[in-house]
Scaffold this motif. Structure first.
Motif, short mmCIF file in Angstrom:
data_model
loop_
_atom_site.label_atom_id
_atom_site.label_comp_id
_atom_site.label_asym_id
_atom_site.label_seq_id
_atom_site.Cartn_x
_atom_site.Cartn_y
_atom_site.Cartn_z
N PRO A 235 20.61 -24.25 -11.19
CA PRO A 235 21.59 -24.18 -12.28
C PRO A 235 21.50 -22.81 -12.94
CG PRO A 235 19.68 -25.51 -12.92
CD PRO A 235 19.52 -25.20 -11.45
N GLY A 236 22.62 -22.32 -13.47
CA GLY A 236 22.62 -20.96 -14.01
C GLY A 236 22.72 -19.97 -12.85
N ARG A 237 21.98 -18.88 -12.92
CA ARG A 237 21.97 -17.93 -11.81
C ARG A 237 21.39 -18.58 -10.56
NH1 ARG A 237 20.81 -14.58 -16.19
NH2 ARG A 237 21.63 -12.44 -16.14
N GLY B 28 19.55 -18.18 -6.71
CA GLY B 28 18.45 -17.33 -6.27
C GLY B 28 18.88 -15.98 -5.75
N PHE B 29 20.02 -15.92 -5.04
CA PHE B 29 20.50 -14.64 -4.53
C PHE B 29 20.82 -13.68 -5.68
CE2 PHE B 29 21.88 -17.28 -0.76
CZ PHE B 29 20.99 -16.69 0.14
N THR B 30 21.44 -14.21 -6.73
CA THR B 30 21.79 -13.37 -7.89
C THR B 30 20.54 -12.89 -8.59
OG1 THR B 30 23.85 -14.60 -8.19
CG2 THR B 30 23.07 -13.30 -10.06
N ILE B 31 19.57 -13.78 -8.76
CA ILE B 31 18.31 -13.40 -9.40
C ILE B 31 17.64 -12.27 -8.62
CG2 ILE B 31 15.95 -14.16 -9.92
CD1 ILE B 31 17.14 -16.93 -10.52
N LEU B 32 17.57 -12.41 -7.31
CA LEU B 32 16.96 -11.37 -6.47
C LEU B 32 17.67 -10.03 -6.66
CD1 LEU B 32 16.29 -13.03 -3.00
CD2 LEU B 32 14.64 -11.76 -4.38
N ARG B 33 18.99 -10.06 -6.54
CA ARG B 33 19.75 -8.81 -6.63
C ARG B 33 19.54 -8.13 -7.98
NH1 ARG B 33 24.38 -10.73 -6.68
NH2 ARG B 33 24.97 -10.28 -8.84
N GLU B 34 19.62 -8.92 -9.05
CA GLU B 34 19.52 -8.32 -10.38
C GLU B 34 18.10 -7.84 -10.69
OE1 GLU B 34 21.21 -11.02 -13.22
OE2 GLU B 34 23.24 -10.76 -12.43
N LEU B 35 17.09 -8.54 -10.18
CA LEU B 35 15.72 -8.07 -10.38
C LEU B 35 15.51 -6.73 -9.68
CD1 LEU B 35 13.54 -11.29 -9.94
CD2 LEU B 35 13.97 -10.02 -12.05
N ARG B 36 15.98 -6.63 -8.45
CA ARG B 36 15.77 -5.37 -7.71
C ARG B 36 16.61 -4.24 -8.31
NH1 ARG B 36 11.30 -7.64 -6.71
NH2 ARG B 36 11.05 -8.66 -4.68
N GLU B 37 17.80 -4.56 -8.81
CA GLU B 37 18.61 -3.54 -9.48
C GLU B 37 17.92 -3.06 -10.75
OE1 GLU B 37 22.37 -5.40 -10.09
OE2 GLU B 37 23.10 -4.97 -8.06
N ALA B 38 17.16 -3.95 -11.39
CA ALA B 38 16.43 -3.59 -12.61
C ALA B 38 15.08 -2.95 -12.28
CB ALA B 38 16.22 -4.83 -13.48
N ARG B 39 14.82 -2.71 -11.00
CA ARG B 39 13.59 -2.06 -10.52
C ARG B 39 12.34 -2.91 -10.79
NH1 ARG B 39 14.38 4.01 -12.75
NH2 ARG B 39 15.14 2.86 -14.54
N THR C 133 3.54 -20.74 -14.18
CA THR C 133 4.59 -21.12 -15.11
C THR C 133 5.76 -21.61 -14.28
OG1 THR C 133 3.93 -19.48 -16.77
CG2 THR C 133 6.19 -20.32 -16.90
N ALA C 134 6.29 -22.79 -14.60
CA ALA C 134 7.41 -23.35 -13.84
C ALA C 134 8.63 -23.51 -14.73
CB ALA C 134 7.01 -24.69 -13.22
N VAL C 135 9.79 -23.08 -14.23
CA VAL C 135 11.05 -23.27 -14.95
C VAL C 135 12.07 -23.84 -13.97
CG1 VAL C 135 10.59 -21.40 -16.57
CG2 VAL C 135 11.83 -20.91 -14.47
N THR C 136 13.06 -24.56 -14.51
CA THR C 136 14.02 -25.26 -13.65
C THR C 136 15.42 -24.66 -13.70
OG1 THR C 136 14.51 -26.82 -15.45
CG2 THR C 136 12.78 -27.44 -13.90
N ASP C 137 15.60 -23.58 -14.43
CA ASP C 137 16.92 -22.98 -14.63
C ASP C 137 16.91 -21.52 -14.16
OD1 ASP C 137 19.66 -23.16 -16.33
OD2 ASP C 137 18.69 -21.23 -16.68
N GLY C 138 17.95 -21.13 -13.43
CA GLY C 138 17.99 -19.78 -12.89
C GLY C 138 18.06 -18.70 -13.95
N ASP C 139 18.79 -18.93 -15.03
CA ASP C 139 18.89 -17.93 -16.09
C ASP C 139 17.55 -17.71 -16.78
OD1 ASP C 139 21.59 -17.54 -15.61
OD2 ASP C 139 22.22 -19.05 -17.07
N ILE C 140 16.85 -18.82 -17.05
CA ILE C 140 15.53 -18.71 -17.67
C ILE C 140 14.54 -18.05 -16.71
CG2 ILE C 140 13.58 -20.00 -18.62
CD1 ILE C 140 15.59 -22.12 -19.53
#
Length: 221
Positions: free
Chosen positions: A56-58, A60-71, A29-36
């Motif tokens: 665009p949106g989040r 990659g660093f923010t996505i990584l941090r929030e994913l790991r914070e969400a376990r 699955t491919a998406v082009t937006d960080g929030d999605i």
């Protein structure tokens, strides 16, 4: 068959990676937006994420941090044009499992994807998910609530598993739809609300909280 999420805003690169992975037997699955991309990755419905940093949106660093914070423990390979050692260290310390810079050879990316999937497969398998007095046995597909054994339908099982993998976290209807019913399901449907009501009847009305205007949450207490 392993499912891979590609979060990449350059459509040419995303298409190239997606085509190569599919030809090697992966579902993509491919998406082009960080929030999605973050919302999709948060569902836990993928075996691996290939992540760009400049999005665009989040980012990659923010996505990584929030994913790991969400376990969320899904392996993440960063694929980016940012080639400084400082960025690579920040990404790896922030939760990335691997870091590749563009331009890249697809053969190397494929080898790293296979390595990360093998490593993840060797991790100890969790067979019982718990939150307070609620538990779900992934082998027998039965839940226990306050010492009561509860039988679940296939959809109820997947929905409860999603909540138990993200205790205390608000899950939007869109996230739940994409994980339990698939990405092509009608977003205007009230099927999520119907199944949440069914879970409450079986497990207790306090088990799943409604967060008005946002979605649903499984309390951690």
């Amino acid at each position: 068959m392993n499912r891979i999420l590609i979060v990449e805003d350059e459509e040419r690169i995303a298409s190239f990676v997606e085509k190569g992975l599919r030809s090697n037997g992966f579902t993509t699955t491919a998406v082009t937006d960080g929030d999605i991309g973050y919302e999709y990755a948060l569902t836990g419905g993928f075996d691996l994420v290939i992540l760009d940093i400049n999005l665009p949106g989040r980012d990659g660093f923010t996505i990584l941090r929030e994913l790991r914070e969400a376990r969320v423990t899904t392996p993440v390979i960063v694929l980016t044009a940012r080639d400084s050692v400082r960025d690579a260290v920040a990404g790896l310390e922030g939760g990335a499992d691997d870091w590749m810079t563009k331009p890249f050879r697809f053969e190397e990316l494929l080898a790293r994807v296979r390595l990360r999937l093998r490593t993840a497969a060797r991790a100890p398998e969790v067979t019982v998910l718990k939150a307070g007095s609620l538990s779900l046995d992934l082998r027998t597909r039965r839940a226990r609530a306050d010492e009561r054994t509860v039988d679940l339908t296939a959809r109820e099982f997947v929905l409860l598993e999603l909540f138990l993998r993200h205790p205390g976290q608000v899950l939007s209807r869109e996230q739940i739809l994409s994980h339990v019913w698939g990405y092509d399901f009608d977003p205007g449907s009230n099927i999520v609300d119907v199944y949440v009501r069914t879970l409450r009847k079986k497990l207790g009305p306090e088990r799943v909280e409604t967060v008005r205007g946002m979605g649903y949450r499984l309390p951690t207490g």
